[in-house]
Design a protein around this motif. Structure first.
Motif, mmCIF file in Angstrom:
data_model
loop_
_atom_site.group_PDB
_atom_site.id
_atom_site.type_symbol
_atom_site.label_atom_id
_atom_site.label_comp_id
_atom_site.label_asym_id
_atom_site.label_seq_id
_atom_site.Cartn_x
_atom_site.Cartn_y
_atom_site.Cartn_z
ATOM 1 N N ARG A 98 40.444 40.872 28.842
ATOM 2 C CA ARG A 98 41.148 40.304 30.003
ATOM 3 C C ARG A 98 40.959 38.794 30.027
ATOM 4 O O ARG A 98 39.844 38.288 29.927
ATOM 5 N N GLY A 102 44.668 34.190 34.632
ATOM 6 C CA GLY A 102 45.912 34.942 34.794
ATOM 7 C C GLY A 102 45.730 36.446 34.923
ATOM 8 O O GLY A 102 46.606 37.142 35.439
ATOM 9 N N GLN A 104 45.662 38.645 32.464
ATOM 10 C CA GLN A 104 46.358 39.427 31.428
ATOM 11 C C GLN A 104 45.366 40.386 30.755
ATOM 12 O O GLN A 104 44.325 39.956 30.274
ATOM 13 N N PHE A 106 44.589 43.564 27.999
ATOM 14 C CA PHE A 106 45.005 44.264 26.790
ATOM 15 C C PHE A 106 43.923 45.272 26.429
ATOM 16 O O PHE A 106 42.735 45.053 26.680
ATOM 17 N N PRO A 129 46.695 33.892 25.881
ATOM 18 C CA PRO A 129 47.712 33.274 26.746
ATOM 19 C C PRO A 129 47.528 31.761 26.844
ATOM 20 O O PRO A 129 46.411 31.247 26.716
ATOM 21 N N ALA A 132 45.046 30.428 29.676
ATOM 22 C CA ALA A 132 43.697 30.987 29.766
ATOM 23 C C ALA A 132 42.625 29.903 29.717
ATOM 24 O O ALA A 132 42.756 28.901 29.011
#
Length: 309
Positions: A98, A102, A104, A106, A129, A132
């Motif tokens: 993570r 943000g 995000q 996975f 990202p 990040a």
């Protein structure tokens, strides 16, 4: 600094070696050397490793827009490895990644089968990202007939910083040294070949070291060796090239020193006559500066460890 041309050996390896003196405190390499050795960096790739014994390490800067590889040792957490169904192993380990701020997230398996009952690590790779500033990871192992377990740093997760851009490229590497003596003290210079006889095998330390200079990293006020990727590349009796991560030791002047420890067990209990080896360094995981009996993208002819017992 002169770049050597690769010369094929029976033990063919893409290697490099030291050339000239190491930059010392307050000194930097000549501008011409920097221009020769600092090729433009490509999309950076970093690796974070999670090993048995509950240790973990970072190799290379995690950079916005680059790649992050999570390398998890399957046998770090074995609680569910007995789980079976219909005679087959029925368990898996998932990596979670993570990015912050943000959020995000996975995830994916880090297990790969090599047979019906044998498995190896499968690296899990994600793109970082562009917004990040840090990344946190944790792992989840579960099976059909076991109690699921988390590997999450006691619930805090494993956190690594994300850089806005890559560090400078490697500008220089060299100054071979090491120890093949009982006192285990670093000695400057390295014979070629290195002879492993029965005395060294049974009673001495066995390690090789070399230094690397990266402007803005190795000479920075705060030492961050994790920004440099350092590996030994070697071939045993002409077989396929293998790679192992080097271990950071400490700062020497404006350089970082890294070590390759030759493990006693494979030397003593596996058949071999000679290792052909060199070191390689990178700040992006793509462009490598090699040293062996030369220095540069190829590194010249390989150095040798020779058996004599």
């Amino acid at each position: 600094m002169k770049t050597s041309v690769w010369k094929s050996l029976a033990l063919a390896l893409p290697l490099l070696a030291a050339c000239g003196g190491a930059p010392q405190q307050g000194e930097t390499p000549a501008d011409s050397a920097l221009e020769t050795q600092q090729a433009p960096l490509t999309t950076p790739t970093a690796t974070v490793r999670f090993l048995t014994g509950w240790s973990h390490s970072q190799h290379g800067a995690i950079v916005r827009g680059g790649q992050l590889v999570v390398d998890y040792e399957l046998y770090r957490m074995t609680d569910c490895h007995h789980s079976t169904y219909a005679g087959q192993q029925a368990w898996d380990t998932l990596a979670y990644v993570r990015f912050l701020p943000g959020g995000q997230l996975f995830s994916g398996s880090v297990k790969q089968a090599t047979g019906s009952t044998s498995f190896v690590n499968k690296p899990f790779e994600v793109t970082v990202p562009t917004d990040a500033t840090s990344v946190e990871t944790w792992f989840f192992t579960s099976g059909r007939t076991c109690t699921a377990r988390y590997d999450s740093n006691f619930g805090q997760n494993y956190v690594f910083p994300v850089e806005a851009q890559s560090p400078s490229a490697v500008a220089w590497a060299g100054d071979w040294g090491g120890s093949f003596a009982r006192d285990c003290e670093h000695r400057a210079g390295l014979p070629d070949p290195i002879i492993i006889d029965s005395y060294v095998m049974e009673r001495a330390c066995k390690f090789v070291e070399a230094e690397v200079y990266v402007p803005g990293v190795t000479d920075a006020a705060t030492a961050r060796p994790e920004l440099i990727q350092a590996q030994v590349e070697f071939s045993v009796d002409g077989a396929a090239t293998q790679y192992r991560w080097l271990t950071y030791q400490w700062r020497v002047g404006n350089n970082f020193r890294y070590r390759w420890s030759l493990d006693a067990e494979p030397l003593a209990y596996t058949p071999w006559n000679a290792y052909a080896f060199g070191f390689r360094y990178s700040t992006d995981g793509q462009s490598w500066y090699r040293i062996a009996n030369g220095a540069g993208p190829t590194g010249g002819t390989a150095r040798t460890v020779q058996r004599n017992f």
